[in-house]
Design a protein around this motif. Structure first.
Motif, short mmCIF file in Angstrom:
data_model
loop_
_atom_site.label_atom_id
_atom_site.label_comp_id
_atom_site.label_asym_id
_atom_site.label_seq_id
_atom_site.Cartn_x
_atom_site.Cartn_y
_atom_site.Cartn_z
N ASN A 55 1.06 -1.42 0.27
CA ASN A 55 -0.02 -0.04 -0.12
C ASN A 55 0.88 1.37 -0.25
N CYS A 56 1.99 0.95 -0.34
CA CYS A 56 3.15 2.46 -0.19
C CYS A 56 2.92 2.96 -1.50
N PRO A 57 2.85 4.51 -0.99
CA PRO A 57 2.70 5.20 -3.08
C PRO A 57 3.68 5.22 -3.70
N LYS A 58 5.11 5.44 -2.50
CA LYS A 58 6.49 5.55 -3.13
C LYS A 58 7.23 4.15 -3.17
N ASP A 59 6.60 2.56 -3.27
CA ASP A 59 6.99 2.02 -3.10
C ASP A 59 8.33 1.86 -2.47
N HIS B 46 2.37 -11.24 2.59
CA HIS B 46 1.16 -10.81 0.77
C HIS B 46 0.76 -9.77 0.14
N THR B 47 2.59 -9.17 -0.03
CA THR B 47 2.43 -7.68 -1.10
C THR B 47 1.76 -8.05 -1.95
N GLU B 48 2.15 -9.58 -2.70
CA GLU B 48 1.78 -9.24 -4.36
C GLU B 48 0.44 -9.62 -4.27
N ALA B 49 -0.27 -10.43 -3.88
CA ALA B 49 -1.91 -10.63 -3.41
C ALA B 49 -2.53 -9.60 -3.33
N VAL B 50 -1.73 -8.63 -2.25
CA VAL B 50 -2.66 -6.83 -2.25
C VAL B 50 -1.98 -6.27 -3.59
N LYS B 51 -1.03 -6.37 -4.39
CA LYS B 51 -1.22 -5.74 -5.47
C LYS B 51 -1.98 -6.06 -6.46
N TYR B 52 -1.96 -7.33 -6.71
CA TYR B 52 -2.48 -8.36 -7.12
C TYR B 52 -4.40 -7.54 -7.55
#
Length: 191
Positions: A22-26, A154-160
């Motif tokens: 959820n970080c807009p600046k990654d 779960h970073t990739e799951a949330v991005k997906y």
């Protein structure tokens, strides 16, 4: 505004990776602490202190100034009901460690076409962050048999799910990680 490092410094991080998604600046990465825990690290020059990482964190509702020796009793909380179940599919059951119910549910939902994908963990690697992996075919689900009681990102799951709002997705997670995922869904106004 503070960032996720206050949770890390208080010893409350569960290593779910939802803050990074959820970080807009990654600018949030994970690295091993001296104690061997995977913890978030914020790129100080990149952080804009927007607070999104704290909004989705399942530990953000806890006091961050508690005695570290009291954390386990503080976090446990109370419960209303505990259920036990096992699947009837013998092939799944003989390869499972906790009854195979989650595997059988995912197989049924993917086979029926009600869901497009499932995010679950494949394998074990204690030297790096475990990530959830997208599975779309039931045959590939067999690679994920067995429970894993380890920190999982779960970073990739949330991005997906943020990028594919039209897809119905299954996410396998612990209750605290699922809390973070649900907060992320609300924060991003997803269905």
């Amino acid at each position: 505004m503070k960032n996720i490092e206050i949770i890390r410094d208080a010893g409350l991080c569960i290593s779910c990776g939802v803050c990074a998604a959820n970080c807009p600046k990654d600018c949030i990465t994970y690295e091993f602490s001296p104690e061997g825990m995977l913890c978030p690290k914020v790129g100080a020059g990149d952080c804009v202190k927007c607070g999104r990482c704290l909004e989705v964190c399942p530990s953000s509702e806890f006091e961050t100034d508690i005695d570290p020796d009291q954390i386990s009793s503080y976090v446990m909380g109370s419960y209303h009901l505990i259920l036990k179940a096992k699947c009837r599919n013998r092939d799944i059951l003989k390869n499972s460690t906790s009854g195979g119910v989650v595997t059988e549910l995912i197989m049924c939902l993917l086979t029926s076409g009600e869901y497009h994908a499932a995010f679950t963990v494949l394998g074990y690697d204690y030297h790096k962050t475990l990530e959830t992996v997208k599975i779309e075919k039931v045959d590939d689900l067999k690679l994920s048999f067995g429970s894993r009681y380890l920190p999982v990102s779960h970073t990739e799951a949330v991005k997906y799910i943020c990028k594919n709002q039209d897809k119905r997705v299954i996410i396998v997670a612990t209750s605290c990680a699922m809390d973070a995922i649900l907060k992320s869904i609300r924060l991003n106004h997803l269905k």
